[in-house]
Design a protein around this motif. Structure first.
Motif, PDB file in Angstrom:
ATOM      1  N   LYS A   1       0.823  -1.218   0.000  1.00  0.00           N
ATOM      2  CA  LYS A   1       0.000   0.000   0.000  1.00  0.00           C
ATOM      3  C   LYS A   1       0.856   1.267   0.000  1.00  0.00           C
ATOM      4  O   LYS A   1       0.646   2.184  -0.800  1.00  0.00           O
ATOM      5  CB  LYS A   1      -0.934   0.011   1.238  1.00  0.00           C
ATOM      6  CG  LYS A   1      -1.779  -1.252   1.363  1.00  0.00           C
ATOM      7  CD  LYS A   1      -2.681  -1.231   2.582  1.00  0.00           C
ATOM      8  CE  LYS A   1      -1.956  -1.169   3.919  1.00  0.00           C
ATOM      9  NZ  LYS A   1      -1.218  -2.401   4.266  1.00  0.00           N
ATOM     10  N   THR A   2       1.838   1.300   0.908  1.00  0.00           N
ATOM     11  CA  THR A   2       2.725   2.464   0.971  1.00  0.00           C
ATOM     12  C   THR A   2       3.481   2.624  -0.348  1.00  0.00           C
ATOM     13  O   THR A   2       3.596   3.729  -0.890  1.00  0.00           O
ATOM     14  CB  THR A   2       3.728   2.299   2.129  1.00  0.00           C
ATOM     15  OG1 THR A   2       2.989   2.272   3.347  1.00  0.00           O
ATOM     16  CG2 THR A   2       4.714   3.448   2.168  1.00  0.00           C
ATOM     17  N   THR A   3       3.976   1.509  -0.859  1.00  0.00           N
ATOM     18  CA  THR A   3       4.732   1.558  -2.109  1.00  0.00           C
ATOM     19  C   THR A   3       3.885   2.152  -3.236  1.00  0.00           C
ATOM     20  O   THR A   3       4.377   2.956  -4.032  1.00  0.00           O
ATOM     21  CB  THR A   3       5.224   0.147  -2.487  1.00  0.00           C
ATOM     22  OG1 THR A   3       5.906  -0.401  -1.360  1.00  0.00           O
ATOM     23  CG2 THR A   3       6.139   0.182  -3.684  1.00  0.00           C
TER      24      THR A   3
ATOM     25  N   PHE B   1      -2.996   9.909   1.642  1.00  0.00           N
ATOM     26  CA  PHE B   1      -2.693   9.775   3.075  1.00  0.00           C
ATOM     27  C   PHE B   1      -2.170   8.370   3.309  1.00  0.00           C
ATOM     28  O   PHE B   1      -2.829   7.407   2.941  1.00  0.00           O
ATOM     29  CB  PHE B   1      -3.961   9.950   3.918  1.00  0.00           C
ATOM     30  CG  PHE B   1      -4.602  11.296   3.822  1.00  0.00           C
ATOM     31  CD1 PHE B   1      -5.443  11.601   2.756  1.00  0.00           C
ATOM     32  CD2 PHE B   1      -4.408  12.253   4.813  1.00  0.00           C
ATOM     33  CE1 PHE B   1      -6.065  12.837   2.665  1.00  0.00           C
ATOM     34  CE2 PHE B   1      -5.018  13.496   4.741  1.00  0.00           C
ATOM     35  CZ  PHE B   1      -5.854  13.789   3.651  1.00  0.00           C
ATOM     36  N   ASP B   2      -1.004   8.247   3.928  1.00  0.00           N
ATOM     37  CA  ASP B   2      -0.498   6.916   4.267  1.00  0.00           C
ATOM     38  C   ASP B   2      -0.680   6.672   5.758  1.00  0.00           C
ATOM     39  O   ASP B   2       0.103   7.153   6.577  1.00  0.00           O
ATOM     40  CB  ASP B   2       0.980   6.790   3.884  1.00  0.00           C
ATOM     41  CG  ASP B   2       1.467   5.355   4.012  1.00  0.00           C
ATOM     42  OD1 ASP B   2       0.624   4.456   4.223  1.00  0.00           O
ATOM     43  OD2 ASP B   2       2.685   5.137   3.911  1.00  0.00           O
ATOM     44  N   GLU B   3      -1.694   5.925   6.092  1.00  0.00           N
ATOM     45  CA  GLU B   3      -2.005   5.626   7.494  1.00  0.00           C
ATOM     46  C   GLU B   3      -1.843   6.866   8.366  1.00  0.00           C
ATOM     47  O   GLU B   3      -1.014   6.894   9.275  1.00  0.00           O
ATOM     48  CB  GLU B   3      -1.109   4.506   8.018  1.00  0.00           C
ATOM     49  CG  GLU B   3      -1.276   3.239   7.189  1.00  0.00           C
ATOM     50  CD  GLU B   3      -0.645   2.029   7.850  1.00  0.00           C
ATOM     51  OE1 GLU B   3      -0.608   2.005   9.094  1.00  0.00           O
ATOM     52  OE2 GLU B   3      -0.207   1.127   7.127  1.00  0.00           O
ATOM     53  N   PRO B   4      -2.654   7.875   8.118  1.00  0.00           N
ATOM     54  CA  PRO B   4      -2.449   9.167   8.788  1.00  0.00           C
ATOM     55  C   PRO B   4      -2.644   9.124  10.293  1.00  0.00           C
ATOM     56  O   PRO B   4      -2.207  10.042  10.976  1.00  0.00           O
ATOM     57  CB  PRO B   4      -3.500  10.070   8.134  1.00  0.00           C
ATOM     58  CG  PRO B   4      -4.540   9.147   7.617  1.00  0.00           C
ATOM     59  CD  PRO B   4      -3.812   7.906   7.205  1.00  0.00           C
TER      60      PRO B   4
HETATM   61 MG   LIG Z   1       2.607   1.186   4.767  1.00  0.00          MG
END
Ligand SMILES: [Mg+2]
Ligand SMILES: Nc1ncnc2c1ncn2[C@@H]1O[C@H](COP(=O)(O)OP(=O)(O)OP(=O)(O)O)[C@@H](O)[C@H]1O
Lengths: 233, 250
Positions: free
Chosen positions: B42-44, B169-172
């Motif tokens: 997901k982050t990637t 948003f990455d796991e804000p």
């Molecule tokens: Mg991540």
């Protein structure tokens, strides 16, 4: 005892003015070295962090050589080596020439020490800071000057102040090439100068100059540290 | 026509293929939630959208314009990348505020450096954004004087200052204490009502369910299931998604 005091008060004005002249040379060497080594160190630190392997390897070897050998030898090499090879004095004559050579040797030496401190400082700024700058559309240069630099400065003030105070004292090594800095000026009264000979107290007295100046620098760096205390990273 | 069109994104780190063909699209004003277990990529994916990683293949288009094409990616200059990534904004899990700048300066820095507007306009706009995230009284404070939730709200204002087409948003909220997640999620919800297009990677299932127009479930670098919030949360088709959701509920 009375006699000793009388001699001292007679000698003092002569010694004092000679030491002042010597100390001026010490300060000149100190400030020129700082002025050149602070930016040169930054260039060297970028070299050692370069992704271009030959450049970073080359820089690391240079830094190793300079940090791994005594500054006194580097001074002698910088001053005498060009003459041995080129058969001419590239530094110019007299005190001015010696000052040039000393500045070059000190700058190279201190730039290498500074570069390692900078490298540590830059690498300790979290990558997230750079990435935050990138996603905001900033260029590498903008990120360095607007984001990384001050955070790096905050981290390097304590180790830099140590190095800089060491530099104050290291300037005395320049008398190995007969630069007329304060220790040289004090020593002259042992051999005989301006009608005074065999006097060792002027040499002892130079210590007060070093103490006063490094005390001043300590206070100054304390102030800078305090100024940067407003943020944490 | 979709605002964002992502096609066939593949990304490797060394030998491991972390993204193995990602396709999705997003309309203007929609909120997309990406869920999935740890390490699913997901982050990637968000980092690829923001040009922090370069995929090997695939295309990314915004508003009919192809921003990224794996074929020609190597030829992009730094300036081109900088220009293109401004279509996206990214809010990090760890906020990444600039510690030496005040809240206001954090928000004005990039627009000022990039000369997006006059200084007065930039400041006015920044103060509006800071008000929108509820931090008007903190405009002159430094990040170290703020709670995590407040810092994350500043980070949101900072990202909005450049008016990105799509805000990611990455796991804000996952670096926040539970009692602080609400304030950040509320800000994100309020952005939805102002018609922002957003992609939110999150582990907050309640939030994803209530706020998203679209939900993507990822596992092992591929999209296992995508659809409306109802599709994915109430009637999941794949066993993986069912298992994931039931584990979360417990
Ligand atoms: Mg991540
Ligand atoms: N820079 C990198 N170099 C090598 N491997 C990486 C790198 N970044 C991520 N990975 C690997 O890629 C995979 C996907 O990582 P990613 O961070 O995208 O997952 P994620 O879905 O965001 O997980 P999480 O929910 O834990 O944040 C992981 O196996 C991770 O170890």
């Amino acid at each position: 005892m009375k006699e000793a005091i009388k001699i001292f008060t007679e000698q003092f004005p002569v010694v004092f003015s000679a030491l002042n002249i010597g100390f001026l040379q010490t300060l000149k060497l100190f400030f020129t070295t700082l002025l050149c080594a602070i930016p040169l160190g930054l260039i060297i630190s970028f070299g050692s962090m370069s992704k271009f392997k030959p450049l970073s390897a080359f820089t690391k070897v240079i830094v190793w050589i300079i940090r791994g050998s005594p500054l006194m030898i580097q001074l002698l090499i910088v001053y005498f080596f060009p003459g041995l090879v080129l058969h001419k004095n590239i530094w110019g004559m007299g005190e001015a020439g010696r000052f040039m050579a000393a500045t070059v040797a000190f700058t190279l030496n201190y730039a290498c020490y500074f570069s390692e401190i900078y490298r540590g400082g830059i690498q300790s700024v979290p990558v997230g800071q750079q990435e935050a700058g990138k996603v905001l559309g900033l260029s590498g240069t903008q990120i360095f000057f607007k984001i990384t630099l001050l955070q790096m400065i905050k981290r390097i003030v304590p180790p830099m102040s140590n190095e800089i105070i060491t530099l104050v004292k290291d300037t005395s090594l320049a008398r190995i090439i007969a630069l007329q800095e304060i220790i040289w000026a004090g020593q002259a009264f042992m051999k005989g100068s301006k009608g005074i000979s065999g006097a060792i107290w002027p040499l002892f007295f130079t210590g007060i100059y070093y103490l006063a100046f490094s005390g001043f620098l300590t206070v100054l760096f304390g102030k800078i540290e305090k100024k940067l205390d407003y943020f944490k990273n | 026509m979709a605002l964002l069109e992502v096609k066939n994104i593949h990304k490797k780190f060394g030998k491991t293929e972390v993204l193995r063909g990602i396709d999705f699209s997003l309309e203007k004003g929609e909120v997309l939630s990406i869920i999935g277990s740890s390490g699913s990529g997901k982050t990637t994916l968000l980092r690829c959208l923001n040009f922090l990683e370069t995929p090997e293949t695939g295309t990314i288009s915004v508003g009919n314009k192809v921003l990224f094409d794996g074929e020609s990616a190597k030829k992009l200059s730094d300036d081109e990348i900088r220009e293109k990534r401004l279509h996206f904004g990214l809010v990090f899990q760890s906020f990444n505020l600039f510690p030496q700048y005040s809240v206001l300066e954090n928000v004005t820095l990039a627009p000022a450096v990039l000369k997006k507007d006059t200084n007065e306009e930039i400041k006015k706009n920044a103060l509006e954004l800071i008000e929108r995230v509820g931090l008007s009284d903190k405009a002159n404070n430094y990040p170290c004087e703020l709670s995590g939730g407040q810092q994350q709200r500043v980070a949101i204002a900072r990202a909005l200052a450049l008016k990105p087409d799509i805000l990611c948003f990455d796991e804000p909220t996952s670096a926040l204490d539970p009692e602080l997640t609400g304030e950040v999620l509320n800000v994100i919800k309020s952005l939805k009502s102002s018609d922002s297009t957003m992609i939110v990677v999150t582990h907050e299932m309640e939030f994803a369910k209530n706020v998203s127009d679209k939900v993507i479930f990822m596992a092992d670098g591929v999209i296992i299931e995508q659809g409306t919030s109802e599709d994915v949360f109430d009637n999941p088709k794949s066993e993986r998604v069912k298992a994931f959701l039931s584990k979360i509920k417990k």
